[in-house]
Design an enzyme around this catalytic site. Structure first.
Site, PDB file in Angstrom:
ATOM      1  N   ILE A  14       0.840  -1.121   0.118  1.00 56.59           N
ATOM      2  CA  ILE A  14      -0.099  -0.040   0.089  1.00 56.59           C
ATOM      3  C   ILE A  14       0.787   1.354  -0.038  1.00 56.59           C
ATOM      4  CG2 ILE A  14      -1.734   1.406   1.410  1.00 56.59           C
ATOM      5  CD1 ILE A  14      -2.923  -1.271   2.367  1.00 56.59           C
TER       6      ILE A  14
ATOM      7  N   TYR B 169      -3.948 -11.464  15.130  1.00 54.99           N
ATOM      8  CA  TYR B 169      -3.697 -10.302  14.333  1.00 54.99           C
ATOM      9  C   TYR B 169      -5.242  -9.190  14.591  1.00 54.99           C
ATOM     10  CZ  TYR B 169      -3.892  -7.607   9.891  1.00 54.99           C
ATOM     11  OH  TYR B 169      -4.120  -6.520   8.769  1.00 54.99           O
TER      12      TYR B 169
ATOM     13  N   LYS C  58      -5.066  -5.674  16.349  1.00 54.45           N
ATOM     14  CA  LYS C  58      -5.793  -4.367  15.643  1.00 54.45           C
ATOM     15  C   LYS C  58      -6.796  -3.585  16.385  1.00 54.45           C
ATOM     16  CE  LYS C  58      -3.414  -4.145  11.261  1.00 54.45           C
ATOM     17  NZ  LYS C  58      -2.620  -3.052  10.863  1.00 54.45           N
TER      18      LYS C  58
ATOM     19  N   ASN D  80      -9.259  -6.560   1.773  1.00 56.98           N
ATOM     20  CA  ASN D  80      -8.748  -6.939   0.722  1.00 56.98           C
ATOM     21  C   ASN D  80      -8.387  -5.940  -0.581  1.00 56.98           C
ATOM     22  OD1 ASN D  80     -10.435  -9.082   2.203  1.00 56.98           O
ATOM     23  ND2 ASN D  80      -8.789 -10.254   1.178  1.00 56.98           N
TER      24      ASN D  80
ATOM     25  N   ARG E  65      -0.344 -13.523   0.678  1.00 59.00           N
ATOM     26  CA  ARG E  65      -1.857 -13.354   0.692  1.00 59.00           C
ATOM     27  C   ARG E  65      -2.246 -14.178  -0.527  1.00 59.00           C
ATOM     28  NH1 ARG E  65      -1.995  -7.510   3.047  1.00 59.00           N
ATOM     29  NH2 ARG E  65       0.003  -7.366   2.097  1.00 59.00           N
TER      30      ARG E  65
ATOM     31  N   ARG F  45     -14.917 -13.113  -0.368  1.00 59.24           N
ATOM     32  CA  ARG F  45     -14.111 -11.948   0.103  1.00 59.24           C
ATOM     33  C   ARG F  45     -14.651 -10.882  -0.995  1.00 59.24           C
ATOM     34  NH1 ARG F  45     -12.956 -14.199   3.915  1.00 59.24           N
ATOM     35  NH2 ARG F  45     -10.660 -14.743   4.734  1.00 59.24           N
TER      36      ARG F  45
ATOM     37  N   TYR G 168      -5.546 -22.276  12.729  1.00 62.58           N
ATOM     38  CA  TYR G 168      -6.131 -21.469  11.722  1.00 62.58           C
ATOM     39  C   TYR G 168      -7.549 -21.555  11.849  1.00 62.58           C
ATOM     40  CZ  TYR G 168      -7.062 -19.260   7.297  1.00 62.58           C
ATOM     41  OH  TYR G 168      -7.662 -18.608   5.942  1.00 62.58           O
TER      42      TYR G 168
HETATM   43  N1  LIG Z   1      -3.530  -5.037   1.633  1.00 60.38           N
HETATM   44  C1  LIG Z   1      -4.548  -5.036   2.285  1.00 60.38           C
HETATM   45  O1  LIG Z   1      -5.662  -5.766   1.741  1.00 60.38           O
HETATM   46  C2  LIG Z   1      -4.918  -5.132   3.508  1.00 60.38           C
HETATM   47  C3  LIG Z   1      -6.143  -5.569   4.373  1.00 60.38           C
HETATM   48  C4  LIG Z   1      -6.274  -5.023   5.605  1.00 60.38           C
HETATM   49  C5  LIG Z   1      -5.351  -4.245   6.417  1.00 60.38           C
HETATM   50  N2  LIG Z   1      -4.176  -3.767   5.590  1.00 60.38           N
HETATM   51  C6  LIG Z   1      -3.218  -3.034   6.596  1.00 60.38           C
HETATM   52  O2  LIG Z   1      -2.509  -2.104   5.782  1.00 60.38           O
HETATM   53  C7  LIG Z   1      -1.231  -2.015   6.115  1.00 60.38           C
HETATM   54  C8  LIG Z   1      -0.107  -2.103   5.198  1.00 60.38           C
HETATM   55  O3  LIG Z   1      -0.602  -3.330   4.228  1.00 60.38           O
HETATM   56  P1  LIG Z   1       0.438  -3.894   3.241  1.00 60.38           P
HETATM   57  O4  LIG Z   1      -0.674  -4.732   2.468  1.00 60.38           O
HETATM   58  O5  LIG Z   1       0.944  -2.782   2.601  1.00 60.38           O
HETATM   59  O6  LIG Z   1       1.173  -4.762   3.816  1.00 60.38           O
HETATM   60  P2  LIG Z   1       2.994  -4.910   3.527  1.00 60.38           P
HETATM   61  O7  LIG Z   1       3.335  -5.851   4.275  1.00 60.38           O
HETATM   62  O8  LIG Z   1       3.179  -4.895   2.027  1.00 60.38           O
HETATM   63  O9  LIG Z   1       3.563  -3.483   3.936  1.00 60.38           O
HETATM   64  C9  LIG Z   1       3.880  -3.185   5.513  1.00 60.38           C
HETATM   65  C10 LIG Z   1       5.055  -2.546   5.481  1.00 60.38           C
HETATM   66  O10 LIG Z   1       5.336  -2.169   6.854  1.00 60.38           O
HETATM   67  C11 LIG Z   1       6.926  -2.472   7.101  1.00 60.38           C
HETATM   68  N3  LIG Z   1       7.195  -2.688   8.513  1.00 60.38           N
HETATM   69  C12 LIG Z   1       6.599  -3.789   9.262  1.00 60.38           C
HETATM   70  N4  LIG Z   1       7.319  -3.719  10.393  1.00 60.38           N
HETATM   71  C13 LIG Z   1       7.917  -2.690  10.277  1.00 60.38           C
HETATM   72  C14 LIG Z   1       8.534  -2.103  11.449  1.00 60.38           C
HETATM   73  N5  LIG Z   1       8.842  -2.673  12.722  1.00 60.38           N
HETATM   74  N6  LIG Z   1       9.655  -0.950  11.186  1.00 60.38           N
HETATM   75  C15 LIG Z   1       9.296  -0.572  10.029  1.00 60.38           C
HETATM   76  N7  LIG Z   1       8.835  -0.902   8.743  1.00 60.38           N
HETATM   77  C16 LIG Z   1       8.092  -1.951   9.152  1.00 60.38           C
HETATM   78  C17 LIG Z   1       7.197  -3.634   6.112  1.00 60.38           C
HETATM   79  O11 LIG Z   1       8.551  -3.943   5.965  1.00 60.38           O
HETATM   80  C18 LIG Z   1       6.309  -3.491   4.897  1.00 60.38           C
HETATM   81  O12 LIG Z   1       7.120  -2.753   3.904  1.00 60.38           O
HETATM   82  C19 LIG Z   1      -1.037  -2.925   7.346  1.00 60.38           C
HETATM   83  O13 LIG Z   1      -1.264  -2.266   8.653  1.00 60.38           O
HETATM   84  C20 LIG Z   1      -1.979  -3.826   7.146  1.00 60.38           C
HETATM   85  O14 LIG Z   1      -2.579  -4.604   8.536  1.00 60.38           O
HETATM   86  C21 LIG Z   1      -3.977  -4.257   4.518  1.00 60.38           C
HETATM   87  O1  LIG Z   2      -3.225 -20.375  -1.746  1.00 57.49           O
HETATM   88  C1  LIG Z   2      -4.351 -19.837  -1.047  1.00 57.49           C
HETATM   89  C2  LIG Z   2      -4.362 -18.701  -0.160  1.00 57.49           C
HETATM   90  C3  LIG Z   2      -5.434 -18.333   0.681  1.00 57.49           C
HETATM   91  N1  LIG Z   2      -6.373 -18.865   0.434  1.00 57.49           N
HETATM   92  C4  LIG Z   2      -7.963 -18.415   1.051  1.00 57.49           C
HETATM   93  O2  LIG Z   2      -8.005 -17.230   0.553  1.00 57.49           O
HETATM   94  C5  LIG Z   2      -8.771 -16.211   1.469  1.00 57.49           C
HETATM   95  C6  LIG Z   2      -8.550 -15.058   1.408  1.00 57.49           C
HETATM   96  O3  LIG Z   2      -6.699 -15.052   2.025  1.00 57.49           O
HETATM   97  P1  LIG Z   2      -5.771 -13.935   2.387  1.00 57.49           P
HETATM   98  O4  LIG Z   2      -4.596 -14.783   2.190  1.00 57.49           O
HETATM   99  O5  LIG Z   2      -6.003 -13.092   1.216  1.00 57.49           O
HETATM  100  O6  LIG Z   2      -5.974 -13.243   3.469  1.00 57.49           O
HETATM  101  P2  LIG Z   2      -7.422 -12.874   4.141  1.00 57.49           P
HETATM  102  O7  LIG Z   2      -8.500 -12.262   3.366  1.00 57.49           O
HETATM  103  O8  LIG Z   2      -8.031 -14.054   5.007  1.00 57.49           O
HETATM  104  O9  LIG Z   2      -6.840 -11.954   5.255  1.00 57.49           O
HETATM  105  C7  LIG Z   2      -6.455 -10.686   4.873  1.00 57.49           C
HETATM  106  O10 LIG Z   2      -7.219  -9.693   5.045  1.00 57.49           O
HETATM  107  C8  LIG Z   2      -7.032  -8.393   5.420  1.00 57.49           C
HETATM  108  C9  LIG Z   2      -5.640  -8.181   6.042  1.00 57.49           C
HETATM  109  O11 LIG Z   2      -5.839  -7.587   7.146  1.00 57.49           O
HETATM  110  C10 LIG Z   2      -4.621  -9.031   5.755  1.00 57.49           C
HETATM  111  O12 LIG Z   2      -4.008  -8.501   4.610  1.00 57.49           O
HETATM  112  C11 LIG Z   2      -5.311 -10.343   5.790  1.00 57.49           C
HETATM  113  O13 LIG Z   2      -5.345 -10.882   6.992  1.00 57.49           O
HETATM  114  C12 LIG Z   2      -8.717 -17.119   2.785  1.00 57.49           C
HETATM  115  O14 LIG Z   2      -9.964 -17.718   2.868  1.00 57.49           O
HETATM  116  C13 LIG Z   2      -7.773 -18.279   2.740  1.00 57.49           C
HETATM  117  O15 LIG Z   2      -7.839 -19.231   3.343  1.00 57.49           O
HETATM  118  C14 LIG Z   2      -6.637 -20.029  -0.257  1.00 57.49           C
HETATM  119  O16 LIG Z   2      -7.684 -20.645  -0.530  1.00 57.49           O
HETATM  120  N2  LIG Z   2      -5.579 -20.425  -0.950  1.00 57.49           N
END
Ligand SMILES: NC(=O)c1ccc[n+]([C@@H]2O[C@H](COP(=O)([O-])OP(=O)(O)OC[C@H]3O[C@@H](n4cnc5c(N)ncnc54)[C@H](O)[C@@H]3O)[C@@H](O)[C@H]2O)c1
Ligand SMILES: O=c1ccn([C@@H]2O[C@H](COP(=O)(O)OP(=O)(O)O[C@H]3OC[C@@H](O)[C@H](O)[C@H]3O)[C@@H](O)[C@H]2O)c(=O)[nH]1
Length: 389
Positions: free
Chosen positions: A29, A185, A189, A214, A235, A260, A335
């Site tokens: 992100i 997690y 959060k 997602n 993911r 999802r 899980y």
């Molecule tokens: N991508 C999604 O769909 C999604 C969904 C729900 C929540 N979120 C939340 O959004 C945020 C960003 O998610 P993302 O998908 O970009 O994940 P991501 O893992 O790609 O990015 C997280 C970044 O934080 C950095 N980081 C982690 N711990 C650190 C630390 N101690 N010091 C410095 N940097 C650190 C990591 O190196 C990484 O680059 C997270 O808080 C996640 O929980 C994302």
């Molecule tokens: O290879 C795979 C990977 C995942 N899955 C399933 O696909 C679904 C989505 O899995 P993801 O790995 O994207 O993760 P989830 O949607 O469960 O959670 C995510 O949602 C919101 C964020 O906070 C996090 O980035 C993550 O926790 C789950 O039901 C998982 O069991 C498969 O069936 N096969």
């Protein structure tokens, strides 16, 4: 910025250039948000992360038009005394840093809880103490399971939106038992959300909480054995991309029945920019950010990705494109899963007028085109390496 025109907020007021301290800027992100801010706004970014591979293209000297507006600080927020100084230098802090891959929640619950709660605490405190605005990234996982999931499978109330649509101000947070460490997690959060909210209520912290549903797109996670550990489990988008690139069946956890809603990262980033530039409309709010129109089961996602990947790569799909695996086999003990995630959009619509635009098919097409272009050669090379004798 593309042109020198003054940017206006949603109420027609000029937006003053900001300095933004972005923690976790090197992630999925963060990389898209940095790109957007540099391309379309005059704001400056103090980009903090332990890694910068995903924003390297923004830091290279030949992108000099941006050189004065982005500064990378390699900082682990767990233990770095520079953090408070950087928060103080900025007008706004955005905290994205987290362990956020489900494979870690039940296998590394301590790291997960520390990362999502303990490590985020000083960030909240520095913002509160120094009267700085905070946008904190939470998750849709704080809702846990839907109320409807506790009804029998064929119960008519399962069709009633009151039993499954997730609303920021009324839905409960429903997690499994403590042995189901998946929820480490979500629980961490939730507690940090409560802390941020309480800092707002008791100490006047100006905050916005984002609950992403997602978000997917280019640069999400890693491809195991290529730009991440061979045994790592990212993911679902990256898991399925990896399977498609390697011509392996896509693994459906517990039958792929969970549902999802997926939103395109570029749509979602538009929502974050609105929050950044409209503090009066965003402060004190929790926002769902997702696309309720893009709902699929994980099995349907696998089928769609297989079809789209065939189209963009020109390769025909393998004979058995999916395979069932148990969650215990795939993720290990502890899980559990969210059954269904439909975001209610009333609050974000009312406050910021934001709506997602991109259909699931279109977002998969652009994302899988990127995955193919970025990884296909490297995967081919890695699989054709001779085995050492
Ligand atoms: N991508 C999604 O769909 C999604 C969904 C729900 C929540 N979120 C939340 O959004 C945020 C960003 O998610 P993302 O998908 O970009 O994940 P991501 O893992 O790609 O990015 C997280 C970044 O934080 C950095 N980081 C982690 N711990 C650190 C630390 N101690 N010091 C410095 N940097 C650190 C990591 O190196 C990484 O680059 C997270 O808080 C996640 O929980 C994302
Ligand atoms: O290879 C795979 C990977 C995942 N899955 C399933 O696909 C679904 C989505 O899995 P993801 O790995 O994207 O993760 P989830 O949607 O469960 O959670 C995510 O949602 C919101 C964020 O906070 C996090 O980035 C993550 O926790 C789950 O039901 C998982 O069991 C498969 O069936 N096969």
């Amino acid at each position: 910025m593309a042109n020198g025109a003054v940017r206006l907020d949603l109420d027609g007021r000029p937006i003053k250039p900001l300095t933004i301290c972005m923690i976790g800027a090197g992630g999925f992100i963060g990389s898209h948000l940095c790109e957007k801010l540099l391309n379309e706004t005059p704001h400056k970014v103090l980009a903090l992360d332990v890694y910068n591979d995903k924003i390297k293209h923004l830091l290279e000297p030949d992108t000099s038009e941006w050189a004065e507006r982005i500064q990378f600080h390699r900082i682990n927020i767990k233990h770095d005394s520079r953090l408070e100084g950087l928060v103080k230098m900025a007008d706004l802090t955005i905290n994205l840093a987290a362990i956020c891959t489900p494979a870690d929640y039940n296998t590394r619950p301590l790291d997960t809880i520390y990362s999502n709660f303990i490590d985020a605490l000083p960030v909240v405190k520095y913002c509160s103490d120094n009267k700085k605005r905070l946008i904190h990234f939470s998750t849709c996982e704080v809702y846990g399971k839907t109320i409807g999931s506790f009804l029998p499978k064929d119960h008519p109330l399962r069709q009633d939106p009151d039993f499954y649509v997730l609303k920021e101000d009324t839905s409960p947070c429903i997690f499994g038992s403590i042995e189901k460490q998946r929820w480490s997690y979500a629980c961490a959060k939730q507690l940090i959300e409560r802390l941020v909210y309480a800092e707002g209520a008791e100490n006047g912290l100006e905050f916005t909480i984002v609950r992403p549903f997602n978000w997917i797109g280019p640069r999400m996670d890693f491809i195991p054995g290529i730009d991440g550990p061979s045994e790592g489990v990212p993911r679902v988008l990256a898991c399925f991309s990896n399977n498609l690139l390697r011509r392996e069946p896509l693994k459906l956890v517990d039958g792929g029945e969970s549902q999802r809603t997926f939103v395109y990262i570029k749509d979602a980033i538009e929502a974050v920019l609105l929050m950044i530039e409209n503090p009066e409309r965003a402060n004190g709010h929790i926002f769902n950010v997702g696309n309720p129109n893009n709902e699929v089961t994980v099995r349907q996602l696998a089928e769609m990705m297989t079809q789209v990947y065939s189209k963009v790569s020109g390769e025909t799909a393998i004979e058995s494109p999916t395979i069932d695996v148990s969650s215990k086999e795939f993720y290990g003990e502890g899980y559990d899963d969210s059954d269904k995630r439909i975001p209610d959009m009333t609050i974000i619509n009312r406050q910021l007028g934001w709506n997602p635009k991109t259909s699931l098919w279109d977002l998969l097409e652009s994302t899988l085109t990127y995955q193919h272009r970025t990884y296909a050669e490297a995967v081919k090379k890695s699989t054709s390496k001779p085995v050492a004798s």
